[in-house]
Design a protein around this motif. Structure first.
Motif, PDB file in Angstrom:
ATOM      1  N   ILE A   1      36.809  53.465  51.301  1.00  0.00           N
ATOM      2  CA  ILE A   1      36.101  53.327  50.006  1.00  0.00           C
ATOM      3  C   ILE A   1      37.093  52.966  48.907  1.00  0.00           C
ATOM      4  CG2 ILE A   1      34.351  54.246  48.636  1.00  0.00           C
ATOM      5  CD1 ILE A   1      33.137  55.454  50.858  1.00  0.00           C
ATOM      6  N   GLY A   2      36.832  52.199  48.470  1.00  0.00           N
ATOM      7  CA  GLY A   2      37.734  51.689  47.281  1.00  0.00           C
ATOM      8  C   GLY A   2      37.272  51.744  46.176  1.00  0.00           C
ATOM      9  N   PRO A   3      38.090  51.658  44.981  1.00  0.00           N
ATOM     10  CA  PRO A   3      37.357  51.641  43.677  1.00  0.00           C
ATOM     11  C   PRO A   3      36.240  50.849  43.129  1.00  0.00           C
ATOM     12  CG  PRO A   3      39.845  51.350  43.454  1.00  0.00           C
ATOM     13  CD  PRO A   3      39.411  51.452  44.893  1.00  0.00           C
ATOM     14  N   GLU A   4      36.453  49.485  43.787  1.00  0.00           N
ATOM     15  CA  GLU A   4      35.498  48.405  43.623  1.00  0.00           C
ATOM     16  C   GLU A   4      33.938  48.938  44.215  1.00  0.00           C
ATOM     17  OE1 GLU A   4      38.408  47.668  45.413  1.00  0.00           O
ATOM     18  OE2 GLU A   4      39.474  46.873  43.892  1.00  0.00           O
ATOM     19  N   ASP A   5      34.004  49.709  45.441  1.00  0.00           N
ATOM     20  CA  ASP A   5      32.861  49.918  46.087  1.00  0.00           C
ATOM     21  C   ASP A   5      32.235  51.192  45.176  1.00  0.00           C
ATOM     22  OD1 ASP A   5      33.568  48.427  48.010  1.00  0.00           O
ATOM     23  OD2 ASP A   5      34.875  49.798  49.176  1.00  0.00           O
ATOM     24  N   LEU A   6      32.890  52.064  44.719  1.00  0.00           N
ATOM     25  CA  LEU A   6      32.694  53.167  43.856  1.00  0.00           C
ATOM     26  C   LEU A   6      31.819  52.542  42.647  1.00  0.00           C
ATOM     27  CD1 LEU A   6      35.496  55.780  43.953  1.00  0.00           C
ATOM     28  CD2 LEU A   6      33.318  55.650  45.297  1.00  0.00           C
ATOM     29  N   MET A   7      32.532  51.499  41.932  1.00  0.00           N
ATOM     30  CA  MET A   7      32.024  50.920  40.833  1.00  0.00           C
ATOM     31  C   MET A   7      30.808  50.255  41.065  1.00  0.00           C
ATOM     32  SD  MET A   7      33.674  48.280  38.141  1.00  0.00           S
ATOM     33  CE  MET A   7      35.171  49.061  37.917  1.00  0.00           C
ATOM     34  N   ALA A   8      30.433  49.515  42.197  1.00  0.00           N
ATOM     35  CA  ALA A   8      29.421  48.953  42.598  1.00  0.00           C
ATOM     36  C   ALA A   8      28.334  49.874  42.919  1.00  0.00           C
ATOM     37  CB  ALA A   8      29.641  48.093  43.841  1.00  0.00           C
ATOM     38  N   ALA A   9      28.714  50.956  43.509  1.00  0.00           N
ATOM     39  CA  ALA A   9      27.686  51.998  43.817  1.00  0.00           C
ATOM     40  C   ALA A   9      27.013  52.598  42.527  1.00  0.00           C
ATOM     41  CB  ALA A   9      28.141  53.192  44.865  1.00  0.00           C
ATOM     42  N   GLN A  10      27.937  52.894  41.616  1.00  0.00           N
ATOM     43  CA  GLN A  10      27.621  53.387  40.358  1.00  0.00           C
ATOM     44  C   GLN A  10      26.619  52.423  39.410  1.00  0.00           C
ATOM     45  OE1 GLN A  10      27.876  56.314  38.900  1.00  0.00           O
ATOM     46  NE2 GLN A  10      27.013  55.810  36.944  1.00  0.00           N
ATOM     47  N   GLU A  11      27.147  51.037  39.640  1.00  0.00           N
ATOM     48  CA  GLU A  11      26.227  50.196  38.918  1.00  0.00           C
ATOM     49  C   GLU A  11      24.842  49.989  39.592  1.00  0.00           C
ATOM     50  OE1 GLU A  11      28.336  46.562  39.143  1.00  0.00           O
ATOM     51  OE2 GLU A  11      29.701  46.923  37.642  1.00  0.00           O
ATOM     52  N   MET A  12      24.860  50.301  40.785  1.00  0.00           N
ATOM     53  CA  MET A  12      23.530  50.044  41.669  1.00  0.00           C
ATOM     54  C   MET A  12      22.420  51.441  41.338  1.00  0.00           C
ATOM     55  SD  MET A  12      24.180  49.024  45.302  1.00  0.00           S
ATOM     56  CE  MET A  12      23.738  47.544  45.871  1.00  0.00           C
ATOM     57  N   ARG A  13      23.320  52.666  41.032  1.00  0.00           N
ATOM     58  CA  ARG A  13      22.540  53.597  40.492  1.00  0.00           C
ATOM     59  C   ARG A  13      22.007  53.343  39.047  1.00  0.00           C
ATOM     60  NH1 ARG A  13      26.219  56.413  43.893  1.00  0.00           N
ATOM     61  NH2 ARG A  13      27.920  56.668  42.175  1.00  0.00           N
ATOM     62  N   ILE A  14      22.863  52.898  38.277  1.00  0.00           N
ATOM     63  CA  ILE A  14      22.331  52.569  36.866  1.00  0.00           C
ATOM     64  C   ILE A  14      21.155  51.575  37.014  1.00  0.00           C
ATOM     65  CG2 ILE A  14      22.940  51.414  34.777  1.00  0.00           C
ATOM     66  CD1 ILE A  14      25.828  52.919  35.224  1.00  0.00           C
ATOM     67  N   ILE A  15      21.362  50.468  37.664  1.00  0.00           N
ATOM     68  CA  ILE A  15      20.107  49.518  37.954  1.00  0.00           C
ATOM     69  C   ILE A  15      18.742  50.254  38.229  1.00  0.00           C
ATOM     70  CG2 ILE A  15      19.537  47.513  39.109  1.00  0.00           C
ATOM     71  CD1 ILE A  15      22.402  46.579  38.860  1.00  0.00           C
TER      72      ILE A  15
END
Length: 86
Positions: free
Chosen positions: A4-18
């Motif tokens: 799991i890279g930084p991009e994956d963590l950022m995408a997961a955080q964006e999904m949680r926000i959405i």
């Protein structure tokens, strides 16, 4: 097992926000039913009893929320894929 890279963590955080923003726009009872099911781990029967609803109403509300979230997240995923290639 997973890389799991930084991009994956950022995408997961964006999904949680959405998801959070989408839930905030839903009717309060629908949002509460979803939160009780997904975040509190309550069964449909428990939710129905606690909120004085039929089990069928709880099932329908959960279905409606998941359909809305699925549609929102699929659009978001499409934009993410397009943005990745630009």
């Amino acid at each position: 097992l997973f890389d799991i890279g930084p991009e994956d963590l950022m995408a997961a955080q964006e999904m949680r926000i959405i998801v959070s923003l989408a839930l905030d726009k839903m009717p309060p009872k629908r949002r509460r039913i979803f939160e009780m099911s997904r975040y509190e781990g309550k069964s449909y029967d428990e939710i129905a009893t606690e909120l004085s609803l039929s089990k069928r109403t709880v099932e329908r509300q959960i279905y409606n929320v998941t359909q809305e979230l699925r549609a929102i997240l699929s659009v978001q995923s499409a934009f993410f894929i397009i943005d990745t290639f630009l």
